[in-house]
Design a protein around this motif. Structure first.
Motif, mmCIF file in Angstrom:
data_model
loop_
_atom_site.group_PDB
_atom_site.id
_atom_site.type_symbol
_atom_site.label_atom_id
_atom_site.label_comp_id
_atom_site.label_asym_id
_atom_site.label_seq_id
_atom_site.Cartn_x
_atom_site.Cartn_y
_atom_site.Cartn_z
ATOM 1 N N TRP A 249 0.797 -1.237 0.000
ATOM 2 C CA TRP A 249 0.000 0.000 0.000
ATOM 3 C C TRP A 249 0.827 1.285 0.000
ATOM 4 O O TRP A 249 0.288 2.357 -0.267
ATOM 5 C CB TRP A 249 -0.902 0.034 1.238
ATOM 6 N N GLY A 250 2.092 1.194 0.317
ATOM 7 C CA GLY A 250 2.885 2.400 0.504
ATOM 8 C C GLY A 250 3.795 2.766 -0.644
ATOM 9 O O GLY A 250 4.715 3.558 -0.473
ATOM 10 N N GLY A 251 3.537 2.171 -1.817
ATOM 11 C CA GLY A 251 4.391 2.449 -2.963
ATOM 12 C C GLY A 251 5.523 1.467 -3.139
ATOM 13 O O GLY A 251 6.471 1.719 -3.893
ATOM 14 N N GLY A 252 5.445 0.330 -2.461
ATOM 15 C CA GLY A 252 6.493 -0.677 -2.520
ATOM 16 C C GLY A 252 6.398 -1.580 -3.731
ATOM 17 O O GLY A 252 5.543 -1.408 -4.609
ATOM 18 N N TRP A 253 7.236 -2.587 -3.749
ATOM 19 C CA TRP A 253 7.403 -3.407 -4.950
ATOM 20 C C TRP A 253 6.175 -4.236 -5.298
ATOM 21 O O TRP A 253 5.888 -4.452 -6.479
ATOM 22 C CB TRP A 253 8.636 -4.292 -4.814
ATOM 23 N N LEU A 254 5.427 -4.689 -4.315
ATOM 24 C CA LEU A 254 4.212 -5.448 -4.632
ATOM 25 C C LEU A 254 3.125 -4.540 -5.195
ATOM 26 O O LEU A 254 2.385 -4.929 -6.105
ATOM 27 C CB LEU A 254 3.708 -6.182 -3.389
ATOM 28 N N GLY A 255 3.009 -3.342 -4.651
ATOM 29 C CA GLY A 255 2.067 -2.374 -5.213
ATOM 30 C C GLY A 255 2.425 -2.009 -6.630
ATOM 31 O O GLY A 255 1.545 -1.862 -7.498
ATOM 32 N N GLU A 256 3.718 -1.880 -6.918
ATOM 33 C CA GLU A 256 4.152 -1.564 -8.275
ATOM 34 C C GLU A 256 3.832 -2.704 -9.247
ATOM 35 O O GLU A 256 3.596 -2.468 -10.439
ATOM 36 C CB GLU A 256 5.654 -1.277 -8.275
ATOM 37 N N MET A 257 3.810 -3.924 -8.740
ATOM 38 C CA MET A 257 3.453 -5.075 -9.577
ATOM 39 C C MET A 257 1.945 -5.143 -9.836
ATOM 40 O O MET A 257 1.502 -5.886 -10.720
ATOM 41 C CB MET A 257 3.910 -6.375 -8.912
ATOM 42 N N GLY A 258 1.162 -4.399 -9.057
ATOM 43 C CA GLY A 258 -0.288 -4.415 -9.218
ATOM 44 C C GLY A 258 -0.993 -5.413 -8.333
ATOM 45 O O GLY A 258 -2.084 -5.889 -8.652
ATOM 46 N N MET A 259 -0.412 -5.735 -7.164
ATOM 47 C CA MET A 259 -1.067 -6.674 -6.248
ATOM 48 C C MET A 259 -2.396 -6.106 -5.771
ATOM 49 O O MET A 259 -2.495 -4.949 -5.368
ATOM 50 C CB MET A 259 -0.161 -6.954 -5.056
ATOM 51 N N GLN A 260 -3.421 -6.954 -5.786
ATOM 52 C CA GLN A 260 -4.767 -6.561 -5.372
ATOM 53 C C GLN A 260 -5.040 -7.060 -3.951
ATOM 54 O O GLN A 260 -5.230 -8.248 -3.723
ATOM 55 C CB GLN A 260 -5.800 -7.129 -6.348
ATOM 56 N N ASP A 261 -5.011 -6.144 -3.010
ATOM 57 C CA ASP A 261 -5.335 -6.445 -1.614
ATOM 58 C C ASP A 261 -6.042 -5.225 -1.062
ATOM 59 O O ASP A 261 -5.443 -4.398 -0.380
ATOM 60 C CB ASP A 261 -4.070 -6.775 -0.827
ATOM 61 N N PHE A 262 -7.324 -5.107 -1.357
ATOM 62 C CA PHE A 262 -8.043 -3.863 -1.121
ATOM 63 C C PHE A 262 -7.986 -3.404 0.324
ATOM 64 O O PHE A 262 -7.699 -2.247 0.615
ATOM 65 C CB PHE A 262 -9.498 -3.993 -1.575
ATOM 66 N N ALA A 263 -8.287 -4.313 1.258
ATOM 67 C CA ALA A 263 -8.340 -3.899 2.670
ATOM 68 C C ALA A 263 -7.482 -4.763 3.582
ATOM 69 O O ALA A 263 -7.529 -4.590 4.796
ATOM 70 C CB ALA A 263 -9.785 -3.891 3.164
ATOM 71 N N GLY A 264 -6.696 -5.711 3.029
ATOM 72 C CA GLY A 264 -5.697 -6.338 3.868
ATOM 73 C C GLY A 264 -5.799 -7.809 4.188
ATOM 74 O O GLY A 264 -5.390 -8.217 5.276
ATOM 75 N N SER A 265 -6.284 -8.662 3.287
ATOM 76 C CA SER A 265 -6.243 -10.099 3.551
ATOM 77 C C SER A 265 -4.817 -10.559 3.834
ATOM 78 O O SER A 265 -4.580 -11.388 4.715
ATOM 79 C CB SER A 265 -6.797 -10.887 2.354
ATOM 80 N N THR A 266 -3.875 -9.998 3.085
ATOM 81 C CA THR A 266 -2.464 -10.302 3.319
ATOM 82 C C THR A 266 -1.833 -9.308 4.274
ATOM 83 O O THR A 266 -1.201 -9.691 5.260
ATOM 84 C CB THR A 266 -1.682 -10.318 1.988
ATOM 85 N N VAL A 267 -2.001 -8.018 4.003
ATOM 86 C CA VAL A 267 -1.326 -6.989 4.800
ATOM 87 C C VAL A 267 -1.700 -7.095 6.273
ATOM 88 O O VAL A 267 -0.842 -6.997 7.156
ATOM 89 C CB VAL A 267 -1.650 -5.584 4.267
ATOM 90 N N VAL A 268 -2.967 -7.315 6.570
ATOM 91 C CA VAL A 268 -3.420 -7.340 7.957
ATOM 92 C C VAL A 268 -3.512 -8.765 8.505
ATOM 93 O O VAL A 268 -2.884 -9.111 9.513
ATOM 94 C CB VAL A 268 -4.791 -6.639 8.101
ATOM 95 N N HIS A 269 -4.270 -9.601 7.835
ATOM 96 C CA HIS A 269 -4.633 -10.898 8.403
ATOM 97 C C HIS A 269 -3.561 -11.963 8.254
ATOM 98 O O HIS A 269 -3.249 -12.680 9.220
ATOM 99 C CB HIS A 269 -5.961 -11.357 7.804
ATOM 100 N N LEU A 270 -3.009 -12.105 7.073
ATOM 101 C CA LEU A 270 -1.965 -13.112 6.891
ATOM 102 C C LEU A 270 -0.762 -12.811 7.790
ATOM 103 O O LEU A 270 -0.171 -13.717 8.377
ATOM 104 C CB LEU A 270 -1.534 -13.166 5.427
ATOM 105 N N GLN A 271 -0.408 -11.533 7.909
ATOM 106 C CA GLN A 271 0.723 -11.176 8.761
ATOM 107 C C GLN A 271 0.492 -11.603 10.214
ATOM 108 O O GLN A 271 1.337 -12.251 10.824
ATOM 109 C CB GLN A 271 0.944 -9.661 8.716
ATOM 110 N N GLY A 272 -0.655 -11.216 10.757
ATOM 111 C CA GLY A 272 -0.948 -11.586 12.133
ATOM 112 C C GLY A 272 -0.992 -13.084 12.327
ATOM 113 O O GLY A 272 -0.516 -13.616 13.338
ATOM 114 N N ALA A 273 -1.534 -13.796 11.340
ATOM 115 C CA ALA A 273 -1.677 -15.246 11.443
ATOM 116 C C ALA A 273 -0.335 -15.964 11.403
ATOM 117 O O ALA A 273 -0.115 -16.934 12.134
ATOM 118 C CB ALA A 273 -2.572 -15.748 10.313
ATOM 119 N N VAL A 274 0.564 -15.518 10.541
ATOM 120 C CA VAL A 274 1.883 -16.152 10.453
ATOM 121 C C VAL A 274 2.659 -15.930 11.750
ATOM 122 O O VAL A 274 3.304 -16.845 12.267
ATOM 123 C CB VAL A 274 2.665 -15.619 9.241
#
Length: 436
Positions: free
Chosen positions: A151-176
Motif C-alpha cells: 500500500w505504501g508504494g512498494g514493490w508489490l504495489g508496483e506489480m499491481g497486487m490486489q489487496d483492497f483492505a488487507g487479507s495479506t497486509v493485515v490478516h496473513l501477517q498476524g496469522a503467520v
C-alpha cells in the motif's frame, strides 16, 4: 459551503466512522478470544486487547505509520516519523481526500487488528512481558514493511497486487506471527496425550464467542467499506455488499462442513466460518462480483474448518485457530482475485488486471501468489528471530504452576470470575477471611 468543502466534510466523517468501527473490533476480539479460552484466563485474554491496542497506538504513531506510508524506497518508508508531515512525505495516501490525522487513525485500526490476531498464538501460556516486547517490534518492523510493499508504494504495489483492505497486509501477517509463536511456545498443558492425539479444551462461554463474532462482522463494514475513504460515488456500498454476502456464505459452509466431518453442527466453527469468509473477502471485496464473493466466502469457511482440524492433529495447539481463520483464509482471499477480478471493477479501482476467469491470463494470479509468499516468508523469518531470541533470554512461557492456576491470578492477581474460581474473600467489616 462549496461542493469541495462538502465533499471533504462527508469523506472525513465517513473515514472517522470507519476508524471507530475498525478500532471497535478490538471489543469483538476480546469477547471472541475470552469466550474461546478457559475461565481462569478470561480476564487476561480480554484485558490484553487494551494492552495490545495501546502498544500498537504508540509504536505506529512513532515509527510504524512512516515505515508503511512514508516516502522511501520499494521496501520501506523513510520519512514521516512521529506523524511529521512535509511536502510529499505521505504521497502514498494522497488519493484520500481527508486530513492526515484521520488517515492515521484509520490505518492504526488495521495495525491494531493485525497485532490482535498475532496474540491468538500466545493465548493461555505466554508471559505478559512478551506482549510488550513482541508487540512493539511487530508494529514497527513487521507489519509496516509488508504494508509498505503493498500500500505504501512498494514493490508489490508496483506489480499491481490486489489487496483492497488487507487479507495479506493485515490478516496473513498476524496469522503467520501467531503460528510461529504457537510452535515456539509449544502446546498448552493437557492438550495432547502421550500418543499425540489431541484433547478438546473447550472455551468457557460460547455466547461470548458468538457475540464477539457478530461485533467483528459489523466492524468489518468499517474495515472493507471504510477503505474506500470516500462517499462521493457510493462505491463503499458495493464493497459492503460483497463483504456481507461472503460472511453469510462462510457461516453456512462452515457449519455444514462441521456436520459432515464431525457429525455435529459446531457453533464455534460457524463463527470461525464467518470470520474466515470476512478475512478472504477483505482483499477481493472491491474487485469481484457478488456471485464470486459468495464462492470465496463459502470456500474460506469450509477450508478453514478442515485446516483447523488438520493442524490440531499435527500437534499444533492454536487456541483460537488464528492461522486457519486469518492465515489460510487470507491466502485464499488474496489469491482469489487472480481468478475472479472483474474487468469493470479493475477499471474502477485502477489496480492490477482482470482475473483468469475473465480471460485476463495468469499474470494477476502470479502477482497474488508472489505477494502471499513474499509476505509469509518475511513475517515468519522476522517473527522467528525475535521470538527465538526472547525465548533464549527472558523466556516466552509462564511456569507450569502459573499456567495451571491461570494467567488471571498469576499475572494480574485476580480472576475474571472471582466467585467461581476463588471461593475465598475478605469481609470488609470484620476484615476476616470468609469461605463461600
Amino acid at each position: 459551503m462549496s461542493p469541495k468543502e462538502i465533499s471533504l466534510a462527508l469523506d472525513s466523517l465517513w473515514v472517522m466512522m470507519g476508524a471507530v468501527l475498525v478500532i471497535g473490533m478490538q471489543a469483538g476480539f476480546a469477547l471472541l478470544e475470552a469466550g474461546s479460552t478457559r475461565m481462569k484466563n478470561s480476564g487476561h485474554v480480554a484485558g490484553k486487547q487494551i494492552l495490545s491496542f495501546s502498544i500498537a497506538s504508540l509504536a505506529f504513531w512513532a515509527f510504524g505509520f512512516a515505515i508503511t506510508f512514508g516516502t522511501g524506497n520499494s521496501f520501506i518508508g523513510t520519512e514521516g516519523w512521529f506523524l511529521k508531515e512535509g511536502d510529499g512525505t505521505f504521497d502514498a495516501l494522497s488519493w484520500a481526500n481527508v486530513p492526515l490525522a484521520l488517515k492515521f487513525l484509520f490505518q492504526l485500526g488495521f495495525a491494531g487488528v493485525s497485532l490482535a490476531i498475532a496474540w491468538g498464538g500466545f493465548a493461555e501460556r505466554a508471559k505478559l512481558a512478551v506482549y510488550f516486547t513482541f508487540g512493539t517490534i511487530f508494529t514497527v518492523l513487521i507489519y509496516p514493511v509488508i504494508g509498505h510493499w503493498v500500500w505504501g508504494g512498494g514493490w508489490l504495489g508496483e506489480m499491481g497486487m490486489q489487496d483492497f483492505a488487507g487479507s495479506t497486509v493485515v490478516h496473513l501477517q498476524g496469522a503467520v506471527a501467531a503460528l510461529i509463536a504457537t510452535i515456539l511456545l509449544g502446546p498448552r498443558i493437557g492438550k495432547f496425550n502421550k500418543d499425540k492425539t489431541p484433547n478438546v479444551i473447550p472455551g468457557h462461554n460460547q455466547v461470548y464467542t458468538v457475540i464477539g463474532g457478530f461485533i467483528l462482522w459489523v466492524g468489518w463494514f468499517g474495515f472493507n467499506a471504510g477503505s474506500t475513504m470516500a462517499v462521493g460515488d457510493g462505491f463503499f456500498g458495493y464493497v459492503a455488499l460483497t463483504t456481507n454476502l461472503a460472511a453469510a456464505a462462510g457461516a453456512v459452509a462452515a457449519i455444514v462442513t462441521s456436520k459432515i466431518m464431525i457429525g455435529k453442527a459446531d457453533i464455534p466453527a460457524m463463527v470461525n466460518g464467518v470470520l474466515a469468509a470476512l478475512v478472504a473477502i477483505t482483499a477481493a471485496c472491491a474487485f469481484v462480483e457478488p456471485w464470486a464473493a459468495v464462492v470465496i466466502g463459502a470456500v474460506a469457511g469450509a477450508v478453514t474448518f478442515w485446516t483447523s482440524v488438520y493442524f490440531e492433529r499435527k500437534g499444533i495447539d492454536d487456541p483460537i485457530y488464528a492461522f486457519s481463520v486469518h492465515g489460510i483464509a487470507g491466502a485464499i482471499g488474496t489469491i482469489s482475485t487472480g481468478f475472479f477480478a472483474s474487468p469493470r471493477l479493475v477499471e474502477i479501482t485502477g489496480v492490477g488486471e482482470a482475473g483468469l476467469v475473465y480471460g485476463g491470463g495468469f499474470h494477476q494470479l502470479i502477482v497474488q501468489v508472489v505477494g502471499v509468499l513474499g509476505a509469509a516468508v518475511y513475517v515468519a523469518a522476522v517473527s522467528f528471530i525475535v521470538l527465538f531470541l526472547l525465548k533464549k533470554t527472558i523466556g516466552l512461557r509462564v511456569t507450569a504452576e502459573q499456567e495451571i492456576s491461570g494467567l488471571d491470578i498469576s499475572e494480574h492477581g485476580s480472576y475474571g470470575y472471582p466467585e467461581q474460581l476463588d471461593p475465598v474473600f475478605i469481609n470488609p467489616s470484620t476484615k476476616s477471611v470468609v469461605q463461600q
